[in-house]
Design an enzyme around this catalytic site. Sequence first.
Site, PDB file in Angstrom:
ATOM      1  N   HIS A  39       0.816  -1.214   0.000  1.00 49.43           N
ATOM      2  CA  HIS A  39       0.000   0.000   0.000  1.00 49.43           C
ATOM      3  C   HIS A  39       0.856   1.274   0.000  1.00 49.43           C
ATOM      4  O   HIS A  39       0.629   2.165   0.822  1.00 49.43           O
ATOM      5  CB  HIS A  39      -0.924   0.002   1.222  1.00 49.43           C
ATOM      6  CG  HIS A  39      -1.858  -1.152   1.287  1.00 49.43           C
ATOM      7  ND1 HIS A  39      -2.386  -1.629   2.471  1.00 49.43           N
ATOM      8  CD2 HIS A  39      -2.383  -1.941   0.308  1.00 49.43           C
ATOM      9  CE1 HIS A  39      -3.180  -2.658   2.217  1.00 49.43           C
ATOM     10  NE2 HIS A  39      -3.189  -2.869   0.914  1.00 49.43           N
ATOM     11  N   PRO A  40       1.823   1.424  -0.903  1.00 48.31           N
ATOM     12  CA  PRO A  40       2.615   2.666  -0.911  1.00 48.31           C
ATOM     13  C   PRO A  40       1.800   3.844  -1.427  1.00 48.31           C
ATOM     14  O   PRO A  40       1.057   3.724  -2.406  1.00 48.31           O
ATOM     15  CB  PRO A  40       3.770   2.326  -1.862  1.00 48.31           C
ATOM     16  CG  PRO A  40       3.197   1.299  -2.799  1.00 48.31           C
ATOM     17  CD  PRO A  40       2.253   0.483  -1.954  1.00 48.31           C
TER      18      PRO A  40
END
Length: 550
Positions: A469-470
Site C-alpha cells: 500500500h505505498p
Amino acid sequence: MSELFDFVVIGAGSAGCVVAGRLTEDPAVTVCVLEAGGSGNSALVNIPAAAVVMLPTRLNNWAFETVPQAGLDGRKGYQPRGKALGGSSAINAMVYTRGHRSDYDHWASLGNEGWSYEDVLPYFLRSEHNERITNEWHGHDGPLWVSDLRTDNPFHARYLEAARQTGLPVTDDFNGAVQEGVGIYQVTQKNGERWSAARAYLLPHMKKRKNLSVETHAHVQRIIFEGSRAVGVEVMLAGKNRIIRARREVIVAAGALQTPQLLMLSGVGDTQELGRLGIPVVQHLPGVGKNLQDHPDFIFGYRTRSLDTLGISFRGSARLLREILRFRGARRGALTSNFAEGGAFLKTRPDLETPDVQLHFVVAMADNHARTLHLGHGLSCHVCLLRPRSRGEVTLQSGDSRDAPRIDPAFFNDPRDLDDMVEGFKLARRLMQAPALAEWITKDLFTAHVNTDDEIRDALKRRVDTVYHPVGTCRMGHDTHAVVDSQLRVRGLNGLRVVDASVMPTLIGGNTNAPTIMIAEKAVDMIRGAPRARLRCVDTIDRNPARARA
C-alpha cells in the site's frame, strides 16, 4: 494511430483506467492511454487464485525491491506492482475497503478543500456495484463489481467464532456505519472472476469508442514541456521512440513509486538531486518522491490438518482437480479465492478513536510474498499498522527510465511504529489462539517461542515487510513540499496533473485500491471542470454502531 490527443494518460492502473474510461464517455474528447505492461485480460489475471503465480514473479509484475531497511535488520523489502492493464488491481488480493471517514476528514483539515469524507463518499458510491449490500453507504450502478466471496470455505465461520470467543466485535460490512470489527472481506469480483479496474472501466470500451486509444508495452521515458506547460510524452513503442502530444493535459497515473520517478526524469523535482544526475530542471519541487508511506506488515503462519486450507500435498492436488472443474462449471470454490478472505480493523487500546491495525486472514500458508513455499496445508494472518509515523522516499538510481526507482519506505524509522506493532502482534495472536482456530492448528511456524516484548520486536524486525500500500510521494497540499494542489494539478506547471495514490497526503486506514479508484473518479470532474450529477451522501457514518455490527 494519431500522434495528437486531448489527453495523454500515463499508466493504465487503477486510476488511469478510470480516468480514460470516464473521459471518453464524451465522444468529443480524445484520450491516449500508455501502459508499459500487457493486456491484463488473461486467465492468469481473471482467475483470482492465480495471483499466487504473479505475486512472487515478474508475470504482470514490476517486482521491485527496496533499499536495505535499517529498521528491518538491514533486509531489503519486496514491492510487487502491477504491470498490465489494470495495474496492481490485476494482481492484488481484490479486498474492497475504503479506510476510515476520519482519514479523509484529516486530508481536508490539512487544507485540501473538497477531500472530506462527505466530499469523497459520492465518488465511492459512483464507482461501486455492490451485489449484496443495499444501503446508503454503497453504490449499486457503478462499473466496479463488489461481491461476497464464493469460496464457501468453512473457515469463514471458524474465524468469526474465534472473534466472538476472543471478545472482539463482528461485522458484515467494513465500509458501513462502523469500520471496527472482524469479518469476511468483500472483493472486486464478478461471477467469481477478478474484476480489475481495466475490466470495469477500460476493456469494455476499447473496441467501441473511436476516441479511446490504448497502447500496451509502451514505456514512457519523459514528459515533454514547452516552457512550463506539459505538451506530450516521449515513449518507446514497438521498438521506436515516439512523441505523443496532448492538446489539453498530460495525466500521470503511474502509481506511488513510478509517478515520482517519471516526474524527476522529466525535470520536475528537487534541483540539487536532479543536478547530480545531469537532468535539466523544469520545475523545482523538492517534495517529489518524498513522504512515502506504507503499511508495515507481519505474517503469522500455521500448519493445519484441514484440506479446506490451501497448500501443497498429494491429497490437496486431487482436490485441486475437483476445484478446477467446480470453477469451470459454477465459478465457485477455491479458484475464486483471494487468499486473504477474512480480516479485521481493530484497536490495540480501548481509548483510541479509530482502529489502528488491520488483519488479513489467509486460508493458505503465506511466507515471503509466496516466494518461500512449504509442504502441507496452512493458515496465515497478516497484521499491519494502519497509520505509521515513519516516512520514506522514492529517488532515482540514474537518469535512465529503464532503471527501477530507488525505494526506501523507511520501515520503523520512527520507533513508535515498532511499539505499536508489538501491540498489534499480541492482538492478532490472541485471535489466532482462540479455540475455534486453535483446534485446527498443528504447528506455529514462526512465533512458537516468541513471548516477551523484546522477542516480539526481534520477530517483527526479522519478518515485517509491505502489505502493498505505498502512497504519498506526490502529495496534495499548499506548502512548499506539496507536489499537487487540491485539484491534483502539479504546482507551478500547466497541463500536468497527477491522479493516483501518490497524491494522498497521509496513508488511509485500509487497502488502497478502492480509494485510488475514488480519487480518479473525483479527478474526472476536476478535469472536466464540472461535477456530474451528485449522488446521495450521508453524514452518519461511524455514528450509529448498532447498525453495522452482526
